[in-house]
Scaffold this motif. Sequence first.
Motif, mmCIF file in Angstrom:
data_model
loop_
_atom_site.group_PDB
_atom_site.id
_atom_site.type_symbol
_atom_site.label_atom_id
_atom_site.label_comp_id
_atom_site.label_asym_id
_atom_site.label_seq_id
_atom_site.Cartn_x
_atom_site.Cartn_y
_atom_site.Cartn_z
ATOM 1 N N SER A 114 0.823 -1.208 0.000
ATOM 2 C CA SER A 114 0.000 0.000 0.000
ATOM 3 C C SER A 114 0.860 1.263 0.000
ATOM 4 O O SER A 114 0.600 2.210 -0.755
ATOM 5 C CB SER A 114 -0.928 -0.017 1.218
ATOM 6 N N LEU A 117 2.675 1.584 -3.454
ATOM 7 C CA LEU A 117 1.754 2.000 -4.520
ATOM 8 C C LEU A 117 1.324 3.454 -4.358
ATOM 9 O O LEU A 117 1.175 4.177 -5.350
ATOM 10 C CB LEU A 117 0.542 1.070 -4.567
ATOM 11 N N LYS A 118 1.154 3.889 -3.123
ATOM 12 C CA LYS A 118 0.797 5.290 -2.879
ATOM 13 C C LYS A 118 1.922 6.214 -3.348
ATOM 14 O O LYS A 118 1.675 7.239 -3.976
ATOM 15 C CB LYS A 118 0.511 5.510 -1.396
ATOM 16 N N LYS A 119 3.154 5.839 -3.060
ATOM 17 C CA LYS A 119 4.296 6.659 -3.482
ATOM 18 C C LYS A 119 4.381 6.727 -5.013
ATOM 19 O O LYS A 119 4.673 7.777 -5.575
ATOM 20 C CB LYS A 119 5.592 6.128 -2.880
ATOM 21 N N ILE A 120 4.099 5.614 -5.660
ATOM 22 C CA ILE A 120 4.123 5.591 -7.126
ATOM 23 C C ILE A 120 2.984 6.450 -7.677
ATOM 24 O O ILE A 120 3.182 7.227 -8.615
ATOM 25 C CB ILE A 120 4.065 4.139 -7.646
ATOM 26 N N GLU A 121 1.804 6.341 -7.070
ATOM 27 C CA GLU A 121 0.664 7.167 -7.490
ATOM 28 C C GLU A 121 0.961 8.654 -7.323
ATOM 29 O O GLU A 121 0.472 9.480 -8.092
ATOM 30 C CB GLU A 121 -0.585 6.808 -6.680
ATOM 31 N N GLU A 122 1.762 8.978 -6.311
ATOM 32 C CA GLU A 122 2.115 10.377 -6.052
ATOM 33 C C GLU A 122 3.242 10.867 -6.952
ATOM 34 O O GLU A 122 3.706 11.990 -6.806
ATOM 35 C CB GLU A 122 2.494 10.556 -4.581
ATOM 36 N N GLY A 123 3.700 10.003 -7.857
ATOM 37 C CA GLY A 123 4.671 10.441 -8.844
ATOM 38 C C GLY A 123 6.074 9.883 -8.706
ATOM 39 O O GLY A 123 6.936 10.180 -9.533
ATOM 40 N N GLU A 124 6.318 9.098 -7.674
ATOM 41 C CA GLU A 124 7.648 8.503 -7.571
ATOM 42 C C GLU A 124 7.820 7.444 -8.653
ATOM 43 O O GLU A 124 6.866 6.782 -9.056
ATOM 44 C CB GLU A 124 7.869 7.880 -6.186
ATOM 45 N N TYR A 130 11.462 -0.744 -5.376
ATOM 46 C CA TYR A 130 10.004 -0.870 -5.297
ATOM 47 C C TYR A 130 9.546 -2.118 -6.038
ATOM 48 O O TYR A 130 8.709 -2.869 -5.562
ATOM 49 C CB TYR A 130 9.311 0.353 -5.888
ATOM 50 N N LYS A 160 -0.380 -10.021 -10.907
ATOM 51 C CA LYS A 160 0.466 -8.899 -10.486
ATOM 52 C C LYS A 160 1.941 -9.314 -10.499
ATOM 53 O O LYS A 160 2.806 -8.535 -10.903
ATOM 54 C CB LYS A 160 0.061 -8.409 -9.096
#
Length: 186
Positions: A114, A117-124, A130, A160
């Motif tokens: 979680s 994925l949040k960090k990736i969604e935020e643009g990382e 990862y 996945k």
Amino acid sequence: MASSYTKMKEYAKAGETYQSYIEYLGRDYTEANIFFMQGTSYYYAASSVRKDTTDAGKALLKEYVTLADSAFAQTCRLSPDSYVGYQWRGNVNALLEPQPTEGLAKPHYEAAISIILKKIEEGEEMSSSYRSQLLRGYQYMSVYYFMNDDKENATLYCNKVLELNPEEAVAKAILEEYKNQETASK
């Protein structure tokens, strides 16, 4: 001193040395990385005894896993927005179940996934770190769900896994097993 023990592969002694340092500083004044290093020391100590099937070996495994998990829990407490402590809690708890039927590592891998994925969604960027950590979590989840006869979730996590590593053998085998079951039931 702890790093010297680690170099000598005396992981339990390294963990004990970190514990002495934590007691010296005081738990409230110890940084997350010290708990993390203590946790990894006990993780490697646990890994080194996990194939010992004697009662003493099993007890030592449980003790080291408990100590590592406690240290990683402190890492999570001090760095709640980092996946690292959660991932390692998953890794260490997975040592207690060679066939993940109980899901001891499940909540920890879910938390790590979680956060990543949040960090990736935020643009990382999807870094190699990862990617490998997601892969480890997804692999565990796919086998956990397979072992617990949850075809829908096992399939989800196998897919996945295969998105990250199209050649991953276990995910392919699980999906093949489901395909064979469908063919046999027709």
